[in-house]
Every structure is written in structure tokens, then in C-alpha cells.
Design an enzyme around this catalytic site. Structure first.
Site, PDB file in Angstrom:
ATOM      1  N   THR A 112      14.229 -20.294  73.986  1.00  0.00           N
ATOM      2  CA  THR A 112      14.213 -18.905  73.527  1.00  0.00           C
ATOM      3  C   THR A 112      13.600 -18.863  72.138  1.00  0.00           C
ATOM      4  OG1 THR A 112      16.111 -18.275  74.851  1.00  0.00           O
ATOM      5  CG2 THR A 112      15.623 -16.867  72.987  1.00  0.00           C
TER       6      THR A 112
ATOM      7  N   PHE B 166      13.171 -16.836  68.715  1.00  0.00           N
ATOM      8  CA  PHE B 166      13.837 -15.825  67.899  1.00  0.00           C
ATOM      9  C   PHE B 166      12.926 -15.443  66.747  1.00  0.00           C
ATOM     10  CE2 PHE B 166      17.110 -18.241  69.976  1.00  0.00           C
ATOM     11  CZ  PHE B 166      18.120 -17.329  70.258  1.00  0.00           C
TER      12      PHE B 166
END
Ligand code: PEP
Ligand code: MN
Length: 625
Positions: free
Chosen positions: A530, A532
Site C-alpha cells: 500500500t 501512503f
């Protein structure tokens, strides 16, 4: 031994225990283990251990099984993080120490320092006192070399690591140096170890040429016993029968050290191999094996180096290695941060309306959710990290000046973009000032007594459930329940106390709520990352920027998107992401979100920006970072 005191122990009872330990001549250390009061005591005691067990206020007494005490994990269960200026060695950010074998002159040191800094090294190395096998080899510049090192720190901001070869160099070390190195040949020079321990600066202790791990840790114990816990262990190869390399790099020392001690470990592949072309493969392997950092010799003109030329990397090779490490680190849950030093100095501190001047970052979700982990990895410990209830609140806190930074997930490699955040980036006037990618490893987390067969309900964030779909589809009759974030799911399992409930979240969330891991690595594809973004109210002036994010709309006529993309292509700008989002209230019209590998706000690219503005109906830079 380790003495655990009872909950609610009185001050007098605690003092009695301490006073008996002092009588015994023990070294007394406070131990950090959550809410319990625990005393570590080192030294031979004449009294029987049962005497301590029977003292009022004592819950239990455990002897430390290892010959080294202060260094052992038993005495200090948490990892030690060594603080060197803004650099934290032993946390999730990989620390790379680089520089020449020896300081030869100012010009040489400064040239190499600039090179290694621009490639991402955060500490500079270089010997001023060189322990050489031959008395006829270059012995180093002595104090003159230390002065050059101090100038390097002054000009580049890199902190300095250098070797101390004799106790009579203590004053010089205090004056010039940030990390005192004890060389392999001196690992068992006990006078030297004691003096290094008394300097009060971090000590990097190399493993001796033929020292066992236990001997090495006993040497570290000498330094700790002088009251200095800031010790870094450095494996640099040991003597074996193998003549092809200078030494044999013992990478297996990394997991062993991590298990036996709380001290951080760095690997020196340069002295370990002695051969330039072997350095990068071993450095990559060291990070994959869990090392906290690396010490690497780099020289701009190795053929003329006064020592260790054949094992010194050229600056370009070092740069390439750092790029490789940047990719490898997240795989093992760490980061190589190219903006490490800039970040600490350039981050805004909000007006003093808040308590103290500690910087603050917020994320949406529960503590130990992945966004929390991202914030910790991005900032280290020099910041307060708080959780808020929603993505929108993150933007509001930043915009209204209640938080310096916000950390928001933008996209996942398996499940795609988090669209809410793309929309909020457009709505709020904030800037992206950094990014961080985390590998997402999911664990199935339940009560300690829960067995696999007992599971009836699985609670997690919908994205996490989606990322574990293959695993979940193979189970019979499990009910899937959505939670706000992964750590909230773990909290629910804990609080509701139902043995049939499990959560899917990070291992750290299980630790936080004291639950057990039933299975780890249940995500469908192990390449689960992921990305960010870190947002702030204003752009940061923090050194070179490699990337830009922008959003724009084009007119609704043929080729208008192509016209904008052509501008990037013609200027040699690499596009790394292009995504469209519907414009709210204008059905079938779209905004384009673009990430580029360039600093669009730099003077050189001003022309590109102008051209882009002419071709776009709407244009907003989300951030250059
Ligand atoms: C050094 O790092 O400069 C050095 C001499 O290394 P070692 O003590 O590991 O041989
Ligand atoms: Mn060397």
C-alpha cells in the site's frame, strides 16, 4: 537476575529490594516492560536467589541464563534504538554509513561525502587512526583526519563514525566524533572498550576476526557495564579456511543477534569480502536478512586510494545499491528513506497553540492500523502520532493547523486506488510532501485459546478481506464482518471476548491487544503493497524532489488528454501513474490524476507547467516530494 515486583508494591518495599542489591554490589537497571516494575540486577550475589523471592513486594525472580547480562534480550526485551543526531539506528529505517576506508585529505573526504549523501547515506565513515597489518602501510592522518571529518559534518550535515585505536584518544573522540568505532582487531582490548563506554557517545563494535558471537557480546557487555547502552554491533566477516574472499561474511549472525540481544546490528560487506563486485550482493542480502544498517566503503578514485581501494565501491555503484535497497527494504518491513536528513530539519512546526513544540501527525484508524505503521516508518520517533476517526478528519486537522502532517493511503497493489482520498485531495487545499510504501502482510488473529476449527466470524477492513479472498474462500461457513480498519477489528475481537471471532490485521496489532496469531501471510498475493501519502498544509523546503502529483481536467474534445501526455513525453518526463475520476456533478466528465518522476515546480520545468496550463481546463499540483 531479573526481579519483577508485585502490582501495588509500596515505595518502602521497592527501596528494600534496591538497598539489598546495592549491598551486594550489583549494577541496577530499570527495565521497560509495560505496566510492571522490573529491576535488572547484574553482578555475583552472595545471597541465595530464594532470599529475593521472599522479600515483600517481589512477584518473581528470574536468573539471566546468558553470561552477558545487560546486552541480553532477557534484561531488555525491546529493541534498542541508537540515536545519532536525527538518525535512529535500530528502528524501521535502514541506516547506511558510507565513506572511504581512510581520510586522505580534505578534498577526497568532501568529494566522497557529497556523493554518498546524495545517494542516501546518513552517516559518514573514514579512518583517521588506521590499524594496519603492516607498520609500513598508511597509518592515517590522526587528529588532522578528525578535523577533516568535523568539516564534513559541518558542510554536509552527515554525522561522523570513526575508529578509536587507543584509550588516549578519548579527548579527541569527545571533541570531533559522533560514533566511536572499535575495530575488529581491538574487539577484545578491554581497556579500550571501557574507555569507549565512558565517552558517552554511541559505539560501533566490530566483530573480531575470529570471535564467536558470545565473545563479541561479552565485549559489548564491557561497554554497557560502563553505563553506555548506545552500542551498535557490526559484523564484518570472520576468518575461515576460504581464501577467495578477504573474510567470510557471517550473515547468520543477524538472526542470532536479533534473538540474543536488543542491540542493533549492521553489516560491513566491504571488509567482509574485500572485493568490490561482492559488496553489493552481500549488502542486499544483509538487508533481506534483517540487518538494521550497513557500513560501506566508497571511493571516487579507488585505484589511488591509500587503503582498501579494491573493496571500495565507485559512487555510481553505491547509488545503484541504494536504489536496490530502497526496493528491498519494504519487503522485510523496513524503509530506505532518501529524505531522511532533510525531513528532520525542514518539517514545519505549527504555532505554539499546541502543548509543547513536538510535531504531530495524524492518521485515520486505530493504533497499529497500517496507516499508523506507515506514519511511524516515515517519521521515526521524533513526532507525536495520533489517530483520528476518518480520512476527512485527517485533512481537516492538517488544514486547520491542528496537525503538521497527515498520513493517508492512496492505493494498494492488489485492490487499487482508495478513491475517497483522491477526491479529498482535490477538495482540501493541502500538499503531498512525501510518500511511503508498506508491504502488507496479513495475519489471522484470535484469542490465545481459539483453534482454527472454532472460527465462526472474521472481522476486518473490507480491503483486507478482499486481499485475503483466496484464503477465505477455502474456509467453510465463516461469516465476514466489515470493520473501520484492521486494528479496530482486532480491538473488537479482544473486547467482545468471543472465542469464535478472529480478525485480519498486522502482526503488531495482535501484539498491542495481546492476542495470538493463528496464521500469517494469508494475503492472496505476497506482492501486496500500500502506498501512503504524507500531507501538510504547505509545501516543505526539504531538499531535492523526485516526484510530482497533479490533477487536471481537459476539454471534452478529441485528443485533448493525448495533447497533455505528449508534453510529458516530449520533455522526457516519466509518467508513473495515470488515473481518471468522475467530476462530481458533471456526469461522464473526468479529472486525471497523474504522478510523474520530476519536480514540476523546479525552475527548469517552468515551461512544461506553462504548456500544461494552456492545454488543461483545470490544473492543480497536489505536491512535489
Ligand atoms: C574499518 O572499518 O576501517 C576497519 C579497519 O575495519 P575492521 O576493523 O573491521 O577491519
Ligand atoms: Mn577499510
Amino acid at each position: 537476575m531479573i526481579i519483577v515486583l508485585k502490582q501495588g508494591v509500596s515505595k518502602e518495599e521497592e527501596e528494600q529490594v534496591r538497598s539489598i542489591l546495592r549491598e551486594e554490589g550489583c549494577l541496577i537497571r530499570e527495565m521497560s516492560t509495560g505496566d510492571e516494575t522490573v529491576i535488572g540486577a547484574v553482578g555475583e550475589v552472595s545471597r541465595d536467589i530464594r532470599v529475593f523471592e521472599q522479600l515483600p513486594g517481589v512477584a518473581k525472580v528470574m536468573p539471566v541464563s546468558q553470561p552477558y547480562k545487560l546486552v541480553s534480550r532477557e534484561m531488555h526485551p525491546e529493541d534498542t534504538v541508537v540515536q545519532i543526531g536525527d538518525v535512529e539506528l535500530g528502528g524501521p529505517r535502514i541506516v547506511v554509513i558510507a565513506g572511504p576506508c581512510a581520510i586522505e585529505n580534505r578534498e577526497q573526504a568532501m568529494t566522497i561525502a557529497r556523493e554518498v549523501k546524495s545517494a542516501g547515506a546518513v552517516l559518514f565513515r573514514g579512518g583517521a587512526f588506521k590499524p594496519r597489518t603492516s607498520p609500513y602501510s598508511f597509518q592515517g592522518l590522526g587528529e588532522e583526519g578528525l578535523k577533516i571529518l568535523a568539516q564534513v559534518r559541518e558542510e554536509t550535515g552527515l554525522r561522523i563514525a570513526t575508529e578509536m585505536t587507543s584509550p588516549n584518544q578519548v579527548d579527541l573522540m569527545i571533541k570531533y566524533v559522533d560514533v566511536v568505532q572499535i575495530g575488529a582487531r581491538n574487539m577484545q582490548n578491554f581497556e579500550l572498550l571501557r574507555s569507549a563506554g565512558r565517552i558517552g557517545k554511541p559505539v560501533l563494535l566490530k566483530r573480531g576476526l575470529s570471535a564467536t558471537i558470545e565473545e563479541w557480546l561479552m565485549s559489548a557487555e564491557y561497554i554497557l557495564s560502563e553505563g553506555n547502552e548506545q552500542v551498535i554491533l557490526c559484523e564484518r566477516g570472520i576468518r575461515t579456511f576460504e581464501p577467495y574472499t578477504r573474510n567470510t561474511l557471517d550473515l547468520s549472525a543477524i538472526p542470532i543477534i536479533k534473538n540474543l540481544t536488543h542491540l542493533p546490528v549492521v553489516i560491513d560487506p566491504s571488509h567482509a569480502t574485500g572485493l568490490r563486485e561482492k559488496v553489493s550482493p552481500m549488502a542486499r542480502a544483509a538487508i533481506a536478512a534483517g540487518a538494521d544498517g550497513l557500513m560501506i566503503e566508497v571511493h571516487h578514485d579507488p585505484s589511488k586510494a591509500l587503503s582498501d581501494g579494491p573493496q571500495s565501491l565507485y559512487p555510481e555503484q553505491f547509488g545503484q545499491l541504494m536504489r536496490d535497497l530502497y526496493v528491498i527494504a519494504p519487503v522485510v518491513g523496513k524503509q530506505l528513506d532518501f529524505g531522511y536528513l532533510d525531513k528532520a530539519t525542514a518539517a514545519p512546526i505549527l504555532p505554539s497553540s499546541r502543548i509543547g513544540s513536538q510535531r504531530r501527525a495524524v492518521f485515520a484508524g486505530e493504533m497499529q492500523a497500517f496507516a499508523h505503521k506507515a506514519a511511524m516508518q516515515f517519521f521515526g520517533s521524533g513526532i507525536n502520532i495520533d489517530s483520528v476517526s476518518s480520512f476527512r478528519t485527517v485533512y481537516k486537522e492538517v488544514k486547520e493547523g491542528n496537525s503538521d502532517f497527515g498520513v493517508i493511503p492512496l492505493e494498494n497493489s492488489l485492490t487499487g486506488s482508495i478513491h475517497e482520498n483522491y477526491d479529498l485531495l482535490l477538495e482540501y487545499d493541502v500538499r503531498i510532501v512525501g510518500e511511503i510504501t508498506l508491504r502488507i502482510v496479513h495475519a489471522l488473529i484470535g484469542h490465545p485459546e481459539t483453534k482454527f476449527e472454532d472460527i465462526k466470524r472474521v472481522i476486518s477492513h473490507p480491503q483486507a478481506l478482499e486481499q485475503c479472498r483466496d484464503f477465505l474462500e477455502n474456509q467453510q461457513g465463516w461469516e465476514l464482518v466489515a470493520a473501520r480498519d484492521t486494528a479496530t477489528a482486532v480491538r473488537r475481537v479482544k473486547e467482545e471476548g468471543n472465542p469464535g471471532d478472529v480478525a485480519i490485521a498486522a502482526r503488531e496489532a495482535a501484539d498491542l491487544f495481546e492476542l495470538s496469531i493463528l496464521k500469517e501471510g494469508i494475503e492472496t498475493n505476497a506482492r501486496n503493497y500500500t502506498r501512503f501519502a504524507v500531507i501538510a498544509a504547505h509545501a516543505l523546503d526539504n531538499g531535492p524532489k523526485k516526484k510530482s502529483s497533479l490533477v487536471y481536467a481537459t476539454s471534452n474534445k478529441p485528443g485533448s488528454l493525448f495533447d497533455t501526455l505528449k508534453i510529458f513525453s516530449e520533455n522526457g518526463i516519466n509518467l508513473v501513474k495515470l488515473e481518471s475520476r468522475p467530476i462530481h456533478g458533471k456526469p461522464w466528465e473526468y479529472m486525471f490524476y497523474v504522478d510523474l518522476e520530476a519536480d514540476l515546480e523546479s525552475d527548469e520545468l517552468q515551461g512544461v507547467m506553462e504548456e500544461l496550463s494552456e492545454n488543461a481546463e483545470f490544473l492543480k499540483i497536489l505536491g512535489c516530494y
